[in-house]
Each structure stands twice: as structure tokens, then as C-alpha cells.
Enzyme design. Structure first.
Site, mmCIF file in Angstrom:
data_model
loop_
_atom_site.group_PDB
_atom_site.id
_atom_site.type_symbol
_atom_site.label_atom_id
_atom_site.label_comp_id
_atom_site.label_asym_id
_atom_site.label_seq_id
_atom_site.Cartn_x
_atom_site.Cartn_y
_atom_site.Cartn_z
ATOM 1 N N VAL A 128 0.836 -1.204 0.000
ATOM 2 C CA VAL A 128 0.000 0.000 0.000
ATOM 3 C C VAL A 128 0.870 1.252 0.000
ATOM 4 O O VAL A 128 0.693 2.150 -0.827
ATOM 5 C CB VAL A 128 -0.939 0.005 1.219
ATOM 6 C CG1 VAL A 128 -1.731 1.300 1.285
ATOM 7 C CG2 VAL A 128 -1.878 -1.191 1.171
ATOM 8 N N ASP A 154 9.854 2.922 7.102
ATOM 9 C CA ASP A 154 9.527 1.531 7.385
ATOM 10 C C ASP A 154 10.454 1.042 8.487
ATOM 11 O O ASP A 154 11.641 1.400 8.513
ATOM 12 C CB ASP A 154 9.687 0.660 6.137
ATOM 13 C CG ASP A 154 8.870 -0.633 6.243
ATOM 14 O OD1 ASP A 154 7.802 -0.711 5.599
ATOM 15 O OD2 ASP A 154 9.295 -1.541 6.971
ATOM 16 N N CYS A 210 -6.100 -8.981 3.109
ATOM 17 C CA CYS A 210 -7.408 -8.368 3.353
ATOM 18 C C CYS A 210 -8.534 -9.378 3.523
ATOM 19 O O CYS A 210 -9.180 -9.422 4.563
ATOM 20 C CB CYS A 210 -7.763 -7.408 2.202
ATOM 21 S SG CYS A 210 -6.862 -5.846 2.251
#
Length: 441
Positions: free
Chosen positions: A25, A44, A273
């Protein structure tokens, strides 16, 4: 020569945004924001990712190294694993993982840690946008209190918004900026702030009245897919029993121009997801003494698909068990043409085959090794010799580069869970059986 300043004009202001989490994403969002002339701080916690990006290397299949090099060449990208380098950011976009814990409950530790770190940098009217998938109530009940505990008033000192990610890895038809962007804010002022941030960045903005509505919209999207995939998987099993071809049935049903959307069977669900988001909703519903029968049944159907496939292969081989049967599983990624095996049903299939005594191996051109049953399994090379040794090949992922001709020419049995062998009937030397293709004769 007259300058822009002489005419009273100024250069457009370059906005600075921090993107926290540079995965499937966050990284595409970083690249797109750079194309829109933002200055970006990409964070990150995985120092390896930061090192690769600084070297111009991509770790995501659908993003080319040249895209990373172009991003670095703008001079507007800072890559870091230190929150302190985000102090100049006006907006913080949080794209961190929201997985399930070992107990199957929501794990918001990445999210709460990120917000706690950001909270030290956000006074003076800065914006925080959560994009991570989560249950309705997370923004208001979990994130806002973190900010309020240090004395910040949401809507005045800091603006808080929720805008669910809608990335579809491997889908080149819909890059992130072409997908309508759902936005919401904790207050009307917060909503205006996120609308201003994303206006001109995404093709279309769709505002909703509350952060809970936006959170629920994301859950609904993925629960819809879970339920429909589960339904068609159950129909595939039924079609095997009724000696019907599910693939033919689906194509016939798709000719109706309204009221029907085509979904296809396979070895189960996977990804970050569909297997996870509906469970987040289930957990939330339990707090109200409720549950979703559709979600629970769908999870049950999908969980049994690897066992069903292994059982079908055993029937085809006409053996009492798969003890010592040699089986190649083609594809470990949860969907075609990506290097992502998170929650992949193919991993569960390997585990099932192993538990039934089979000597199972796998090949995936995108995933060189995976962790199964506590050990590391390496992708094997597909050769004539390997295929000659295999009792069966199970097609679990229909990568575009699948060597169908080689498999159909040299394998003894190909069990196709994705209809990848459609059109090869009468050509293949291998025996080909398709999931939901009419049973075993």
C-alpha cells in the site's frame, strides 16, 4: 526579461507528507505522491527495505527498479527507519499492517506504535490519515485517545482522518490513483483537511459522514468478496458431485447483463485483506453479543478447500492414503503474478499434503522460499526429470508464466484449481481434472 516574481507570482508550495509503512500500500502511494510534486518522507521499521530502496531496488514485483531510481532522482524523497526525520511533514499517512494475532484477534500493535511515535511530531495543525484496514471504531476508540493522552485536541491541535486503502496487487488496470478514494474525518475540519490533501492526487474523492462508515466500507468490500468466493467454492464441490462443470455454469450465468457478478473457485482465500478484515468485524460484533452467520460460514467453507483438494487428488490416484505420493504444487502466491504468500491457501494445501504423508514440493517463480510447518521450503526447478517422478501436479496459482505445455506434456496427472488448462482438452498427454469440473470419472 520579466520574472514570475515581477508579475507577483510565486512558485506553487511543495507539500511534505510522511508515509509510514512501505509495503504493497505505502510504496505505490509514495511513488504517486512524488509524481504529484509532493516531498515525501518514507518510513519503514524494516531496515532491509530502506536499504534496498536507497540502492534503487524494488521488493514488490509490480514495481520496477527503474521506478525507484526515478523517485530517488527527484530529490524529494527521504527514506528512513527513524521517526525523527519526519518532523517537517505536514501530513502523516499510516499504511502499516493490521494482521491477526496468534489467537485470531485483531493485532493493532503496528498501528498504535506508529501513532504513538507520530504523536510527538504532530502539534501545530498537522494531519494524520489512517489507511490500514481495521474494524469500525478503531480511529475513534483506539487512535484518538493516544493523541488526547498527550494533551492534543482532535480537530484543533491535530486533524485525524480515515481513508481505507484499496490497492489490488497485480492489477495493472487500476493503479492506486485511479481507484476512487473514500475519505472521512473525526470532525468536519478533519474531513476538509483530508479532502484537501487528496484532491488532485486521486481521480475521485468520495466523502462519508464518519470514520466508522469509512472503516465499515472497507470491511464490507472484503467481506463481499469472501462470501462470494466461498459460495462459488461450495458450488464447485456441488458440481463435482452432480457431474457438472462449474466453469461452464459461471460463464453461462455471466451472460446476464444485470444482477450477477462472476466469481471463480480456487484452493481458498489469501492475502492481507480477504482472510483478515472480516475477522476484525467478527471480533467487534462479539462485543455487542452479535456475529455474522455469513462470515462464519464463509470462513468454514474456505478453510476446508485445501483438505477437499487433497482428498480429490487421493481419489484420482486411487489410493487409500497419500503416504509417499509425490506431489508438486505449482504456485504459492495467493493470486497470480505477485510475490505475496500471506495467508495463502496454497500454504495450507502444502501442510495438508504433508500431514497426509505425501512427499510434497512446490514451485513458484516469484517466491523462492516459504515457511511451512516451522521449516523453510525452497521452490524446486521444474524439469522433465522432476515431472516424471511426480504422481500429481496441483495448479494452485495461475501465474501468467505457468509452463502449461511442459506440465501437460510430461506430468502424469494435473489437478487444476484455477481452470488454467481450459482449451487444452484433447491436447494434453497428462490426465487433467479441474476443481468443480464434473467429478472424477
Amino acid at each position: 526579461m520579466t520574472s514570475r516574481q515581477d508579475l507577483g507570482q510565486t512558485e506553487p508550495r511543495v507539500r511534505t507528507a510522511a508515509v509510514i509503512g512501505l509495503g504493497y500500500v505505502g510504496l505505490p502511494l509514495v511513488l504517486h505522491l512524488l509524481r504529484k510534486d509532493f516531498r515525501i518522507v518514507g518510513y519503514d521499521l524494516d531496515a532491509r527495505k530502506i536499504s534496498l530502496l536507497k540502492a534503487g531496488k524494488s521488493y514488490i514485483t509490480e514495481i520496477e527498479d527503474v521506478e525507484i531510481m526515478e523517485a530517488l532522482s527527484t530529490g524529494r524523497l527521504v527514506l528512513t527507519d527513524r521517526y525523527q526525520e519526519m518532523e517537517e511533514a505536514e501530513a502523516f499517512i499510516v499504511c502499516v499492517p493490521t494482521p491477526l494475532s496468534d489467537r485470531g484477534t485483531p493485532d493493532l500493535s503496528y498501528l498504535t506504535q506508529a501513532v504513538s511515535e507520530i504523536s510527538r511530531l504532530v502539534p501545530n495543525g498537522k494531519l494524520i490519515v489512517l489507511e490500514s484496514s481495521t474494524y469500525p471504531g478503531t480511529t475513534r476508540e483506539v487512535v484518538a485517545p493516544i493523541l488526547e493522552r498527550i494533551g492534543l485536541t482532535v480537530g484543533q491541535d491535530v486533524y485525524l482522518a480515515y481513508s481505507p486503502e484499496r490497492i489490488d496487487p497485480g492489477n495493472k488496470d487500476y493503479p492506486c490513483h485511479m481507484i476512487p478514494k473514500v475519505v472521512s474525518g473525526m470532525t468536519p475540519t478533519c474531513l476538509r483537511q483530508v479532502e484537501e490533501l487528496y484532491r488532485g492526487v486521486f481521480t475521485k474523492i468520495h466523502s462519508v459522514s464518519s470514520v466508522e462508515s469509512a472503516e465499515m466500507a472497507k470491511i464490507m468490500e472484503n467481506a463481499y468478496r469472501l462470501i462470494n468466493i466461498s459460495f462459488v467454492n461450495e458450488l464447485a464441490i456441488i458440481c463435482d458431485e452432480l457431474n457438472l462443470d462449474i466453469w461452464e455454469v459461471i460463464e453461462a450465468a455471466k451472460t446476464k447483463p444485470f444482477g450477477f457478478s462472476g466469481f471463480y473457485p480456487g484452493p481458498g482465500i489469501g492475502g492481507h485483506c480477504i482472510p483478515v478484515d472480516p475477522i476484525y468485524l467478527e471480533w467487534k460484533l462479539q462485543q455487542y453479543g452479535m456475529g455474522s452467520g455469513f462470515i462464519q460460514l464463509s470462513q468454514s467453507v474456505n478453510h476446508k478447500m485445501p483438505q477437499y483438494i487433497a482428498g480429490q487428488v487421493q481419489k484420482i490416484l486411487d489410493t487409500k492414503s497419500l503416504q509417499h505420493a509425490r506431489i508438486l504444487v505449482y504456485g504459492i502466491a495467493y493470486k497470480k503474478d505477485i510475490a505475496d504468500s500471506r495467508e495463502s491457501s496454497a500454504l495450507q494445501l502444502l501442510q495438508v499434503l504433508h500431514s497426509m504423508g505425501a512427499d510434497a514440493v512446490y514451485h513458484d517463480p516469484y517466491i523462492p522460499n516459504v515457511k511451512v510447518n516451522g521449516g523453510i521450503w525452497n521452490s524446486v526447478e521444474i524439469t522433465f526429470e522432476l515431472l516424471a517422478e511426480m504422481d500429481a501436479v496441483i495448479l494452485a496459482t495461475d501465474h501468467s508464466c505457468i509452463p502449461l505445455s511442459l506440465l501437460l506434456e510430461h506430468a502424469k496427472l494435473v489437478y487444476d484449481t484455477r481452470n488454467a488448462t481450459a482449451g487444452y482438452d484433447g491436447i494434453a498427454k497428462a490426465r487433467v481434472v479441474r476443481l468443480g469440473g464434473g467429478g472424477i470419472s
